[in-house]
Design a protein around this motif. Structure first.
Motif, PDB file in Angstrom:
ATOM      1  N   THR A 136       0.840  -1.197   0.000  1.00 35.20           N
ATOM      2  CA  THR A 136       0.000   0.000   0.000  1.00 35.20           C
ATOM      3  C   THR A 136       0.871   1.242   0.000  1.00 35.20           C
ATOM      4  OG1 THR A 136      -1.643  -1.210   1.257  1.00 35.20           O
ATOM      5  CG2 THR A 136      -1.850   1.185   1.199  1.00 35.20           C
TER       6      THR A 136
ATOM      7  N   GLY B  59      -4.220   5.892   0.578  1.00 38.31           N
ATOM      8  CA  GLY B  59      -3.921   6.085   1.989  1.00 38.31           C
ATOM      9  C   GLY B  59      -4.761   7.152   2.661  1.00 38.31           C
TER      10      GLY B  59
ATOM     11  N   LEU C  22      -7.182   6.129   5.712  1.00 36.33           N
ATOM     12  CA  LEU C  22      -6.416   5.692   6.879  1.00 36.33           C
ATOM     13  C   LEU C  22      -5.783   6.871   7.605  1.00 36.33           C
ATOM     14  CD1 LEU C  22      -5.544   3.160   8.405  1.00 36.33           C
ATOM     15  CD2 LEU C  22      -3.556   3.022   6.912  1.00 36.33           C
ATOM     16  N   LEU C  23      -5.202   7.800   6.861  1.00 35.54           N
ATOM     17  CA  LEU C  23      -4.571   8.963   7.477  1.00 35.54           C
ATOM     18  C   LEU C  23      -5.599   9.951   8.028  1.00 35.54           C
ATOM     19  CD1 LEU C  23      -1.811   9.555   4.781  1.00 35.54           C
ATOM     20  CD2 LEU C  23      -1.441   8.749   7.107  1.00 35.54           C
TER      21      LEU C  23
ATOM     22  N   LEU D 247       2.067   7.448  12.579  1.00 31.17           N
ATOM     23  CA  LEU D 247       2.751   7.384  11.290  1.00 31.17           C
ATOM     24  C   LEU D 247       3.859   6.344  11.306  1.00 31.17           C
ATOM     25  CD1 LEU D 247       3.034  11.200  10.436  1.00 31.17           C
ATOM     26  CD2 LEU D 247       1.406   9.546   9.508  1.00 31.17           C
TER      27      LEU D 247
ATOM     28  N   THR E 134       3.941   3.646  13.088  1.00 29.87           N
ATOM     29  CA  THR E 134       3.317   2.321  13.075  1.00 29.87           C
ATOM     30  C   THR E 134       2.891   1.932  11.664  1.00 29.87           C
ATOM     31  OG1 THR E 134       2.519   2.643  15.344  1.00 29.87           O
ATOM     32  CG2 THR E 134       1.454   0.925  14.042  1.00 29.87           C
ATOM     33  N   LEU E 135       2.290   2.867  10.941  1.00 37.19           N
ATOM     34  CA  LEU E 135       1.889   2.598   9.563  1.00 37.19           C
ATOM     35  C   LEU E 135       3.091   2.208   8.710  1.00 37.19           C
ATOM     36  CD1 LEU E 135      -0.654   5.479   8.810  1.00 37.19           C
ATOM     37  CD2 LEU E 135      -1.151   3.130   9.504  1.00 37.19           C
ATOM     38  N   HIS E 136       4.193   2.926   8.909  1.00 35.01           N
ATOM     39  CA  HIS E 136       5.398   2.655   8.119  1.00 35.01           C
ATOM     40  C   HIS E 136       6.061   1.344   8.534  1.00 35.01           C
ATOM     41  CE1 HIS E 136       8.777   3.717   5.530  1.00 35.01           C
ATOM     42  NE2 HIS E 136       9.595   3.375   6.517  1.00 35.01           N
TER      43      HIS E 136
ATOM     44  N   TRP F  96       1.969  -0.824   6.119  1.00 31.45           N
ATOM     45  CA  TRP F  96       0.626  -0.487   5.663  1.00 31.45           C
ATOM     46  C   TRP F  96       0.641   0.695   4.708  1.00 31.45           C
ATOM     47  CZ3 TRP F  96      -1.332  -0.760  11.384  1.00 31.45           C
ATOM     48  CH2 TRP F  96      -1.427  -2.098  11.757  1.00 31.45           C
ATOM     49  N   LEU F  97       1.578   1.620   4.896  1.00 33.99           N
ATOM     50  CA  LEU F  97       1.770   2.745   3.998  1.00 33.99           C
ATOM     51  C   LEU F  97       3.256   3.015   3.852  1.00 33.99           C
ATOM     52  CD1 LEU F  97      -0.919   5.384   5.088  1.00 33.99           C
ATOM     53  CD2 LEU F  97      -0.878   4.090   2.975  1.00 33.99           C
TER      54      LEU F  97
END
Length: 394
Positions: free
Chosen positions: A96, A250, A253-254, A312, A314-316, A320-321
């Motif tokens: 993603t 994204g 989610l953001l 942010l 955690t997403l990275h 996930w992003l």
């Protein structure tokens, strides 16, 4: 939800309206707790049971109105044009990324409705059922939480509003997805209509219960203008989400944090200030010393920045992003702007409503929450656009 586009558009509308109901409940009960109205067992039962019945009426009304709004918007808002995928890392991968994606409409499943009437009934029944179930679960939890805070000497104004905001969105969204997934297979049957009839009868019975409760009977006529004013603002938020969710993968989610967290911070400020104003008016002699507005505002701003950074990261970390450093820094800066705007609006709106003899516990939170949802998503759009302009090699 893919078979009925209005189920996507109704999400920000119903989440905002339902979140406002729970936050209004938490603000009213928080003020009542700090004023000592919940200390008497009999009075506490009347207040809690009356507010839960009132919550059922409000949930049924706002869900049905949200369904009407989503259907109206779905008929006038066109699908976004098709665009090729664009990656902010300069490369399209299977993971993603912050990219453009093919817009809706997606392929319809066999449960596609035969007519607009059947589609509307299915959307309305899904919204009303999920809203009423959410009110039962969240309303009971919020009442128990505030009573527990009072018993253990904690200030519910610092705890209840953000909990109501985040849990309200999560529970309502999960229930909406579950109920709509179940009902989509019965879209051309009488089942959705039967559900609507049962929910209307339930709301009518709750109406008579509220009318007999002296603690809340006056509230049934109050607080509707800000709720429907917030709905109008949320409709604009729904258009933004519907447009850019199909353009940037994204984005939804953001938007959770950059829209939700500033609104939760502002709700704490509103609830604290409202309690302080009520205490000053009715119990000035026993009013405890409160920190200054500047100190509260600064503290709330500082404690939210690490939350955004951790989100942010955690997403990275989990893949996930794929976030570039430029995008991460810019999103944190715009997040700080959103929190600052939220706190400024919260203080100004509460003082203004109090000066007009309007209870901030009923009037401030819906307008503030809807405004911050829209502001947060617009700032996120600005973040995407600025990164697009600076990445010349896209």
């Amino acid at each position: 939800m893919r078979a009925v586009n209005e189920l996507i558009m109704i999400v920000p509308v119903i989440l905002n309206l339902k979140g406002n109901l729970e936050m209004n409940l938490s603000a009213r009960l928080g003020t009542a707790a700090n004023m000592g109205s919940l200390d008497d067992l009999r009075n506490r039962r009347n207040i809690i049971y009356g507010n839960l019945a009132l919550l059922q009426i409000q949930a049924a009304v706002v869900a049905s109105v949200a369904a009407c709004v989503s259907m109206a918007l779905g008929s006038i808002v066109p699908d976004p044009p098709s665009t090729d995928p664009i990656s902010f890392g300069g490369e399209v991968t299977n993971s993603t990324t912050l990219l453009s994606r093919a817009p809706r409409p997606l392929p319809m499943n066999p449960g596609k409705p035969k007519s607009g009437v059947a589609e509307f009934i299915m959307v309305a029944s899904s919204a009303m059922m999920s809203a009423c179930l959410s009110s039962v679960l969240l309303g009971s939890f919020m009442c128990a939480l505030i009573v527990a805070c009072r018993r253990f000497g904690l200030d519910p104004d610092n705890i209840a509003p953000p909990v109501a905001s985040c849990l309200g969105d999560l529970v309502t969204l999960c229930l909406l997805a579950t109920v709509s997934s179940l009902l989509i297979g019965f879209i051309n049957t009488p089942l959705p209509s039967i559900l609507i009839l049962c929910l209307v009868l339930s709301a009518a019975s709750c109406f008579f219960i509220v009318r007999r409760n002296n603690c809340v009977k006056d509230l049934i006529w109050h607080g509707w203008p800000p709720l429907f004013g917030a709905m109008v603002i949320s409709s604009a938020t729904g258009i933004v989400l519907d447009t850019f969710a199909s353009r940037y993968q994204g984005f939804p989610l953001l938007a959770i944090v950059i829209s939700g967290l500033p609104g939760s911070v502002g709700s704490i400020a509103i609830s604290r200030l409202s309690t302080s104003l009520h205490a000053e008016k009715y119990h000035a002699q026993s009013r405890r010393r409160e920190p200054s507005k500047k100190l509260v505002t600064t503290t709330l701003l500082l404690i939210t920045i690490p939350v955004e950074i951790i989100f942010l990261a955690t997403l990275h970390a989990f893949g996930w992003l794929k976030l570039s450093v430029r995008f991460a820094v810019l999103s944190v800066l715009l997040f700080c702007c959103a929190v600052t705007i939220s706190l400024l609006i919260a203080n100004a709106l509460t003082d203004f409503l109090w000066s007009k003899d309007l209870d901030p516990d009923m009037y401030a939170l819906p307008i503030h929450s809807a405004t911050m949802d829209l502001v947060g998503q617009l700032l996120l759009v600005l973040c995407f656009q600025l990164v697009s302009l600076t990445d010349i090699n896209l």
